[in-house]
Design a protein around this motif. Structure first.
Motif, PDB file in Angstrom:
ATOM      1  N   HIS A   1       0.837  -1.195   0.000  1.00 27.27           N
ATOM      2  CA  HIS A   1       0.000   0.000   0.000  1.00 27.27           C
ATOM      3  C   HIS A   1       0.877   1.252   0.000  1.00 27.27           C
ATOM      4  O   HIS A   1       2.106   1.169   0.102  1.00 27.27           O
TER       5      HIS A   1
ATOM      6  N   GLY B   1       1.395   3.529   2.128  1.00 25.04           N
ATOM      7  CA  GLY B   1       2.214   3.720   3.331  1.00 25.04           C
ATOM      8  C   GLY B   1       3.526   2.947   3.228  1.00 25.04           C
ATOM      9  O   GLY B   1       4.600   3.487   3.518  1.00 25.04           O
TER      10      GLY B   1
ATOM     11  N   HIS C   1      10.094  -1.965  17.757  1.00 24.24           N
ATOM     12  CA  HIS C   1      10.792  -3.212  17.426  1.00 24.24           C
ATOM     13  C   HIS C   1      12.290  -2.967  17.239  1.00 24.24           C
ATOM     14  O   HIS C   1      13.122  -3.811  17.580  1.00 24.24           O
TER      15      HIS C   1
ATOM     16  N   ILE D   1       1.976   7.438   7.079  1.00 25.92           N
ATOM     17  CA  ILE D   1       0.934   7.857   6.141  1.00 25.92           C
ATOM     18  C   ILE D   1      -0.385   7.356   6.723  1.00 25.92           C
ATOM     19  O   ILE D   1      -0.459   6.232   7.224  1.00 25.92           O
TER      20      ILE D   1
HETATM   21  P1  TYM Z   1       5.228  -4.228   7.346  1.00 26.59           P
HETATM   22  O1  TYM Z   1       5.231  -5.321   6.335  1.00 26.59           O
HETATM   23  O2  TYM Z   1       4.028  -4.050   8.196  1.00 26.59           O
HETATM   24  O3  TYM Z   1       5.468  -2.840   6.648  1.00 26.59           O
HETATM   25  C1  TYM Z   1       6.563  -2.651   5.757  1.00 26.59           C
HETATM   26  C2  TYM Z   1       7.154  -1.251   5.914  1.00 26.59           C
HETATM   27  O4  TYM Z   1       6.169  -0.249   5.644  1.00 26.59           O
HETATM   28  C3  TYM Z   1       6.114   0.674   6.720  1.00 26.59           C
HETATM   29  N1  TYM Z   1       4.734   1.152   6.857  1.00 26.59           N
HETATM   30  C4  TYM Z   1       4.364   2.439   6.824  1.00 26.59           C
HETATM   31  N2  TYM Z   1       5.076   3.580   6.686  1.00 26.59           N
HETATM   32  C5  TYM Z   1       4.402   4.741   6.682  1.00 26.59           C
HETATM   33  N3  TYM Z   1       3.053   4.823   6.816  1.00 26.59           N
HETATM   34  C6  TYM Z   1       2.298   3.715   6.968  1.00 26.59           C
HETATM   35  N4  TYM Z   1       0.977   3.818   7.079  1.00 26.59           N
HETATM   36  C7  TYM Z   1       2.955   2.450   6.975  1.00 26.59           C
HETATM   37  N5  TYM Z   1       2.522   1.169   7.107  1.00 26.59           N
HETATM   38  C8  TYM Z   1       3.628   0.398   7.021  1.00 26.59           C
HETATM   39  C9  TYM Z   1       6.557  -0.139   7.932  1.00 26.59           C
HETATM   40  O5  TYM Z   1       7.012   0.696   8.967  1.00 26.59           O
HETATM   41  C10 TYM Z   1       7.660  -0.984   7.339  1.00 26.59           C
HETATM   42  O6  TYM Z   1       8.865  -0.272   7.277  1.00 26.59           O
HETATM   43  N6  TYM Z   1       8.010  -5.989  11.051  1.00 26.59           N
HETATM   44  C11 TYM Z   1       8.074  -5.391   9.737  1.00 26.59           C
HETATM   45  C12 TYM Z   1       8.796  -6.234   8.718  1.00 26.59           C
HETATM   46  C13 TYM Z   1      10.171  -6.658   9.116  1.00 26.59           C
HETATM   47  C14 TYM Z   1      11.329  -5.832   9.136  1.00 26.59           C
HETATM   48  C15 TYM Z   1      12.389  -6.700   9.536  1.00 26.59           C
HETATM   49  C16 TYM Z   1      11.559  -4.487   8.901  1.00 26.59           C
HETATM   50  C17 TYM Z   1      10.553  -7.910   9.445  1.00 26.59           C
HETATM   51  N7  TYM Z   1      11.900  -7.936   9.696  1.00 26.59           N
HETATM   52  C18 TYM Z   1      13.689  -6.196   9.656  1.00 26.59           C
HETATM   53  C19 TYM Z   1      12.854  -3.997   9.040  1.00 26.59           C
HETATM   54  C20 TYM Z   1      13.914  -4.851   9.427  1.00 26.59           C
HETATM   55  C21 TYM Z   1       6.664  -5.199   9.242  1.00 26.59           C
HETATM   56  O7  TYM Z   1       5.741  -5.900   9.619  1.00 26.59           O
HETATM   57  O8  TYM Z   1       6.520  -4.322   8.266  1.00 26.59           O
END
Ligand code: TYM
Length: 332
Positions: free
Chosen positions: A16, A18, A153, A186
């Motif tokens: 998406h 974000g 995290h 976002i």
């Molecule tokens: P995930 O899959 O939920 O989201 C991926 C990335 O998108 C960012 N994000 C946003 N940024 C701005 N506005 C929003 N509304 C928005 N929604 C999501 C998240 O902050 C992320 O950077 N736990 C992590 C995945 C992960 C990871 C890691 C990240 C697993 N191992 C190691 C960094 C390093 C996650 O569920 O992201």
């Protein structure tokens, strides 16, 4: 070069807006300066129920979207988490130094487990941030570009790295978060005080990278604003308009103040039209390129396999050191 690591879950049929603005555009911008590892974290997606065939498809689609958005597989190591066994292996060791209460304080766990009900939520969901710490620490990562929702995290990851180093000797680099204030959160177009998220109650406020431009434009034209009619950035008083300005500015490169003066005296309809244009013209080529890449899944799988080999080499070096430090008997 310093090392960068980040990942996204393949838990949806499309990323998406974000994900794209908060994370993916930073990944692309940083891949030249850094030795970059970008991961599709399929093991993380399993912490909530997934349809097996869909998960496999979404893993490919997520990887394709990384490339379509500008991640160059010749520069960056773009791989699938489950292809590198060291991720769950190090996670096990880190589980043993993570406090039960410490893991229980993670707000994402609290939110998600509350939504699912305590009996439905899995132990995997509970240790999710520990697997994330493992992802990051295996590569001796210096910098982790993420959205605001991952800050806690990252703090846990830093604590675990420090704790391990203290108990067993210098082993891990302690990583720094890279979270851009302007774009790290976002908001949902229908509910502009909540973050844009695939798990929102309604779909109307979620912009998907792979949606038809018509669908995207319609959602933007229906975005919630306010009853005042001034186009100005004010997160508290005007969250909907501020979110639209943030998106507009991030995708066009035009500063928010310039947009405010460009749109002075004009209505919300005009602003939304401008946002819809820049969003669809940004996403349309990504959508087209993603579909091209998905038309040749064998080539995509080949790229992912080669990257997994490179990643595994680096990860296993760290894992061997860790196994040795904690006193596991080496296999002869
Ligand atoms: P995930 O899959 O939920 O989201 C991926 C990335 O998108 C960012 N994000 C946003 N940024 C701005 N506005 C929003 N509304 C928005 N929604 C999501 C998240 O902050 C992320 O950077 N736990 C992590 C995945 C992960 C990871 C890691 C990240 C697993 N191992 C190691 C960094 C390093 C996650 O569920 O992201």
């Amino acid at each position: 070069k310093p090392i960068i690591f980040s990942g996204m879950q393949p838990s949806s049929s499309s990323l998406h807006l974000g994900n794209y603005i908060g994370a993916l555009t930073q990944w692309v911008a940083l891949q030249d300066e850094f030795d970059a590892y970008y991961c599709v974290v399929d093991l993380h997606a399993l912490t909530v129920p997934q349809d097996p065939a869909e998960l496999r498809e979404r893993t490919r689609t997520t990887a394709a979207q990384y490339i379509a958005a500008g991640i160059d597989p010749a520069k960056s190591t773009l791989f699938v988490q489950s292809h590198v066994a060291a991720h769950p292996e190090l996670a096990w060791i880190l589980n043993t130094i993570t406090g039960f209460g410490e893991a229980g304080r993670m707000t994402q766990f609290k939110d998600k487990s509350q939504k699912q009900g305590a009996d439905q939520a899995s132990v995997g969901l509970f240790t999710y941030p520990v697997l994330m710490a493992s992802d990051i620490l295996l590569y001796q990562t210096n910098v982790v570009p993420v959205g605001e929702d991952q800050r806690q995290h990252l703090e846990l990851t830093r604590d675990l790295a420090g704790r391990f180093n203290h108990r067993f000797g210098e082993t891990f680099t302690v990583p720094e978060p890279y979270i851009l204030k302007a774009t790290a959160k976002i908001y949902d177009l229908q509910n502009p005080t909540a973050k844009m998220s695939k798990s929102a109650d309604t779909d109307a406020g979620l912009i998907r990278v792979l949606d038809e431009p018509k669908v995207t434009a319609k959602k933007i034209m229906r975005a919630v604003t306010d009853t005042d009619n001034a186009i100005r950035f004010d997160r508290d008083e005007k969250p909907g308009v501020s979110n639209l300005l943030t998106i507009f500015s991030a995708l066009s490169g035009t500063p928010i103040e310039t947009l405010e003066s460009d749109y002075a005296g004009r209505g919300y309809g005009d602003l939304k039209k401008g946002v819809a244009e820049v969003v669809t013209s940004t996403l349309e080529p990504i959508r087209a390129r993603t579909n091209e890449l998905l038309a040749d899944p064998a080539e995509l799988d080949r790229l992912l396999a080669a990257a997994a080999d490179r990643a595994a080499e680096h990860a296993n070096t760290t894992l061997r050191t860790v196994y040795d430090r904690v006193g596991l008997l080496p296999r002869r």
